[in-house]
Motif scaffolding. Structure first.
Motif, PDB file in Angstrom:
ATOM      1  N   CYS A 161     -18.604 -10.036 -24.851  1.00 54.93           N
ATOM      2  CA  CYS A 161     -17.700 -11.230 -25.900  1.00 54.93           C
ATOM      3  C   CYS A 161     -16.457 -10.252 -26.512  1.00 54.93           C
ATOM      4  O   CYS A 161     -15.440 -10.981 -26.936  1.00 54.93           O
ATOM      5  CB  CYS A 161     -18.729 -11.396 -27.138  1.00 54.93           C
ATOM      6  N   PHE A 162     -16.216  -8.900 -26.260  1.00 61.58           N
ATOM      7  CA  PHE A 162     -15.222  -8.136 -26.764  1.00 61.58           C
ATOM      8  C   PHE A 162     -14.346  -7.732 -25.747  1.00 61.58           C
ATOM      9  O   PHE A 162     -13.708  -6.658 -26.204  1.00 61.58           O
ATOM     10  CB  PHE A 162     -15.614  -7.151 -27.705  1.00 61.58           C
ATOM     11  N   MET A 163     -14.368  -8.131 -24.817  1.00 62.65           N
ATOM     12  CA  MET A 163     -13.649  -7.580 -23.454  1.00 62.65           C
ATOM     13  C   MET A 163     -12.430  -8.275 -23.430  1.00 62.65           C
ATOM     14  O   MET A 163     -12.001  -9.693 -23.879  1.00 62.65           O
ATOM     15  CB  MET A 163     -14.403  -7.820 -22.266  1.00 62.65           C
ATOM     16  N   GLU A 164     -11.052  -7.724 -22.904  1.00 61.07           N
ATOM     17  CA  GLU A 164      -9.958  -8.212 -22.536  1.00 61.07           C
ATOM     18  C   GLU A 164      -9.722  -7.759 -21.191  1.00 61.07           C
ATOM     19  O   GLU A 164      -9.755  -6.967 -20.647  1.00 61.07           O
ATOM     20  CB  GLU A 164      -8.798  -7.612 -23.541  1.00 61.07           C
ATOM     21  N   PRO A 165      -9.279  -8.877 -20.184  1.00 62.95           N
ATOM     22  CA  PRO A 165      -9.208  -8.711 -19.184  1.00 62.95           C
ATOM     23  C   PRO A 165      -8.126  -7.852 -18.434  1.00 62.95           C
ATOM     24  O   PRO A 165      -7.191  -7.782 -19.070  1.00 62.95           O
ATOM     25  CB  PRO A 165      -8.857 -10.010 -18.383  1.00 62.95           C
ATOM     26  N   VAL A 166      -8.266  -7.006 -17.467  1.00 63.86           N
ATOM     27  CA  VAL A 166      -7.328  -6.262 -17.060  1.00 63.86           C
ATOM     28  C   VAL A 166      -6.946  -6.559 -15.392  1.00 63.86           C
ATOM     29  O   VAL A 166      -8.015  -6.213 -14.736  1.00 63.86           O
ATOM     30  CB  VAL A 166      -7.472  -4.770 -17.199  1.00 63.86           C
ATOM     31  N   ASN A 167      -5.958  -6.593 -14.897  1.00 59.58           N
ATOM     32  CA  ASN A 167      -5.785  -6.744 -13.595  1.00 59.58           C
ATOM     33  C   ASN A 167      -4.861  -5.662 -12.874  1.00 59.58           C
ATOM     34  O   ASN A 167      -4.027  -5.133 -13.335  1.00 59.58           O
ATOM     35  CB  ASN A 167      -4.542  -8.046 -13.347  1.00 59.58           C
ATOM     36  N   LEU A 168      -6.019  -4.939 -11.967  1.00 60.62           N
ATOM     37  CA  LEU A 168      -5.354  -4.022 -11.401  1.00 60.62           C
ATOM     38  C   LEU A 168      -5.082  -4.040  -9.813  1.00 60.62           C
ATOM     39  O   LEU A 168      -5.800  -4.971  -9.238  1.00 60.62           O
ATOM     40  CB  LEU A 168      -6.536  -2.879 -11.497  1.00 60.62           C
ATOM     41  N   ASP A 169      -4.188  -3.318  -9.268  1.00 60.22           N
ATOM     42  CA  ASP A 169      -4.099  -3.600  -7.768  1.00 60.22           C
ATOM     43  C   ASP A 169      -5.045  -2.580  -7.072  1.00 60.22           C
ATOM     44  O   ASP A 169      -5.660  -1.779  -7.655  1.00 60.22           O
ATOM     45  CB  ASP A 169      -2.636  -3.207  -7.346  1.00 60.22           C
ATOM     46  N   PRO A 170      -5.576  -2.792  -5.857  1.00 54.02           N
ATOM     47  CA  PRO A 170      -6.484  -2.191  -5.076  1.00 54.02           C
ATOM     48  C   PRO A 170      -6.489  -0.462  -5.315  1.00 54.02           C
ATOM     49  O   PRO A 170      -7.153   0.247  -5.716  1.00 54.02           O
ATOM     50  CB  PRO A 170      -6.481  -2.460  -3.782  1.00 54.02           C
ATOM     51  N   GLY A 171      -5.047   0.150  -5.229  1.00 54.73           N
ATOM     52  CA  GLY A 171      -4.927   1.619  -5.394  1.00 54.73           C
ATOM     53  C   GLY A 171      -5.334   1.985  -6.924  1.00 54.73           C
ATOM     54  O   GLY A 171      -5.788   3.133  -7.064  1.00 54.73           O
ATOM     55  N   THR A 205     -18.157  -8.311  -1.785  1.00 51.33           N
ATOM     56  CA  THR A 205     -17.881  -7.559  -2.962  1.00 51.33           C
ATOM     57  C   THR A 205     -17.042  -8.137  -3.889  1.00 51.33           C
ATOM     58  O   THR A 205     -15.904  -8.579  -3.495  1.00 51.33           O
ATOM     59  CB  THR A 205     -17.654  -6.188  -2.613  1.00 51.33           C
ATOM     60  N   VAL A 206     -17.230  -7.906  -5.239  1.00 51.96           N
ATOM     61  CA  VAL A 206     -16.374  -8.444  -6.321  1.00 51.96           C
ATOM     62  C   VAL A 206     -16.082  -7.173  -7.227  1.00 51.96           C
ATOM     63  O   VAL A 206     -17.006  -6.704  -7.657  1.00 51.96           O
ATOM     64  CB  VAL A 206     -16.811  -9.737  -6.958  1.00 51.96           C
ATOM     65  N   SER A 207     -14.942  -7.171  -7.279  1.00 52.76           N
ATOM     66  CA  SER A 207     -14.482  -5.829  -8.538  1.00 52.76           C
ATOM     67  C   SER A 207     -13.680  -6.420  -9.577  1.00 52.76           C
ATOM     68  O   SER A 207     -12.845  -7.349  -9.406  1.00 52.76           O
ATOM     69  CB  SER A 207     -13.654  -4.709  -7.663  1.00 52.76           C
ATOM     70  N   GLY A 208     -14.040  -5.710 -10.764  1.00 53.54           N
ATOM     71  CA  GLY A 208     -13.211  -6.321 -11.711  1.00 53.54           C
ATOM     72  C   GLY A 208     -12.936  -5.126 -12.933  1.00 53.54           C
ATOM     73  O   GLY A 208     -13.471  -4.049 -12.890  1.00 53.54           O
ATOM     74  N   ALA A 209     -12.031  -5.419 -13.864  1.00 51.39           N
ATOM     75  CA  ALA A 209     -11.533  -4.402 -14.773  1.00 51.39           C
ATOM     76  C   ALA A 209     -11.441  -5.093 -16.127  1.00 51.39           C
ATOM     77  O   ALA A 209     -11.126  -6.363 -16.025  1.00 51.39           O
ATOM     78  CB  ALA A 209     -10.388  -3.571 -14.305  1.00 51.39           C
ATOM     79  N   ALA A 210     -11.640  -4.383 -17.513  1.00 52.17           N
ATOM     80  CA  ALA A 210     -11.287  -4.983 -18.622  1.00 52.17           C
ATOM     81  C   ALA A 210     -11.378  -4.017 -19.584  1.00 52.17           C
ATOM     82  O   ALA A 210     -11.702  -2.782 -19.231  1.00 52.17           O
ATOM     83  CB  ALA A 210     -12.703  -5.871 -18.948  1.00 52.17           C
ATOM     84  N   THR A 211     -10.995  -4.151 -20.848  1.00 58.55           N
ATOM     85  CA  THR A 211     -11.017  -2.968 -21.842  1.00 58.55           C
ATOM     86  C   THR A 211     -11.791  -3.615 -23.107  1.00 58.55           C
ATOM     87  O   THR A 211     -11.722  -4.755 -23.522  1.00 58.55           O
ATOM     88  CB  THR A 211      -9.615  -3.092 -22.600  1.00 58.55           C
ATOM     89  N   PHE A 212     -12.875  -2.791 -23.572  1.00 62.89           N
ATOM     90  CA  PHE A 212     -13.703  -3.395 -24.537  1.00 62.89           C
ATOM     91  C   PHE A 212     -12.844  -2.675 -25.966  1.00 62.89           C
ATOM     92  O   PHE A 212     -12.533  -1.766 -26.226  1.00 62.89           O
ATOM     93  CB  PHE A 212     -14.954  -2.490 -24.463  1.00 62.89           C
ATOM     94  N   ARG A 213     -12.546  -3.938 -26.571  1.00 60.93           N
ATOM     95  CA  ARG A 213     -11.621  -3.904 -27.753  1.00 60.93           C
ATOM     96  C   ARG A 213     -12.615  -3.683 -28.861  1.00 60.93           C
ATOM     97  O   ARG A 213     -13.211  -4.470 -29.311  1.00 60.93           O
ATOM     98  CB  ARG A 213     -10.688  -4.987 -28.033  1.00 60.93           C
ATOM     99  N   THR A 214     -12.202  -2.670 -30.026  1.00 67.26           N
ATOM    100  CA  THR A 214     -12.876  -2.517 -31.337  1.00 67.26           C
ATOM    101  C   THR A 214     -12.077  -2.404 -32.304  1.00 67.26           C
ATOM    102  O   THR A 214     -10.870  -2.410 -32.085  1.00 67.26           O
ATOM    103  CB  THR A 214     -13.821  -1.083 -31.156  1.00 67.26           C
ATOM    104  N   GLY A 215     -12.577  -2.808 -33.404  1.00 67.80           N
ATOM    105  CA  GLY A 215     -11.865  -2.585 -34.734  1.00 67.80           C
ATOM    106  C   GLY A 215     -11.714  -1.407 -35.420  1.00 67.80           C
ATOM    107  O   GLY A 215     -11.182  -0.913 -36.423  1.00 67.80           O
TER     108      GLY A 215
END
Length: 214
Positions: free
Chosen positions: A82-92, A151-161
């Protein structure tokens, strides 16, 4: 009718709602009355301060006009994603970060069999998995990491206060890979973060979500 909400240390909560609905534990509240064709509301605003893997509990209690008492322990629909922010990264960039997060304290992995009553793993199933990762788990899908549709790969940032000594918000980078084996009718779910509890939480939410996609 009254509601009691657990407030763990890793969550900051602000709650407001119908008068006398919330049982804050400071006094013996009799609760509020909910008449026929009416409703009681409770608004909960939440800020996370640290990784967690267990949804906070709540308890709903009420008594009918006939004097029957009911008590229901429930869980708030709050999970780490619920506290994730999507991050888009290239393969490298993805693979560079993936390799930098190797280690037992950073990786969490589990193999999951698809429910026997499902139609099996096919491209339509993988499309649903991709949608879950992007829309449900709030991860950015990293295209082109693998030359296979399984295969599905993903990235995100867990945001805290929470804040560090310099006053900057503390955040946790998260990586996720879902690898399907259609012949074995199974998925391998791997998460990597700098925080072991965060890795575990993402893996658990992913397992449940992918099972529901069957």
């Amino acid at each position: 009718f009254k509601v009691k909400v657990d407030q763990p240390d890793h969550l900051r909560m602000q709650m407001q709602g119908t008068q006398d609905l919330l049982d804050d534990g400071e006094y013996d509240s009799a609760g509020c009355t909910v008449a026929t064709k009416t409703q009681a509301k409770l608004l909960v605003l939440v800020e996370v301060t640290a990784p967690f893997d267990d949804a906070p509990s709540m308890r709903i209690s009420f008594e009918t006009e006939e004097g029957e008492r009911h008590d229901y322990p429930l869980r708030l629909p709050l999970v780490a994603t619920c506290f994730m922010e999507p991050v888009n990264l290239d393969p490298g960039a993805f693979m560079q970060r993936w390799k930098s997060l190797e280690g037992p304290d950073r990786e969490c992995q589990e193999v999951m069999k698809v429910p026997p009553n499902s139609s099996g793993i096919d491209e339509a199933y993988m499309d649903r998995v991709s949608k879950i990762i992007v829309d449900g788990l709030k991860f950015g899908r990293c295209q082109g990491v693998d030359p296979t549709p399984w295969t599905v790969s993903g990235a995100a940032t867990f945001r805290t206060g929470a804040q560090d000594a310099n006053g900057n918000n503390i955040n946790v980078g998260c990586l996720l890979r879902v690898e399907a084996n259609p012949k074995a009718n199974a998925f391998r779910i791997t998460t990597r973060t700098l925080h072991p509890l965060c890795s575990k939480a993402i893996k658990n939410v992913s397992l449940v979500s992918i099972k529901l996609a069957a």
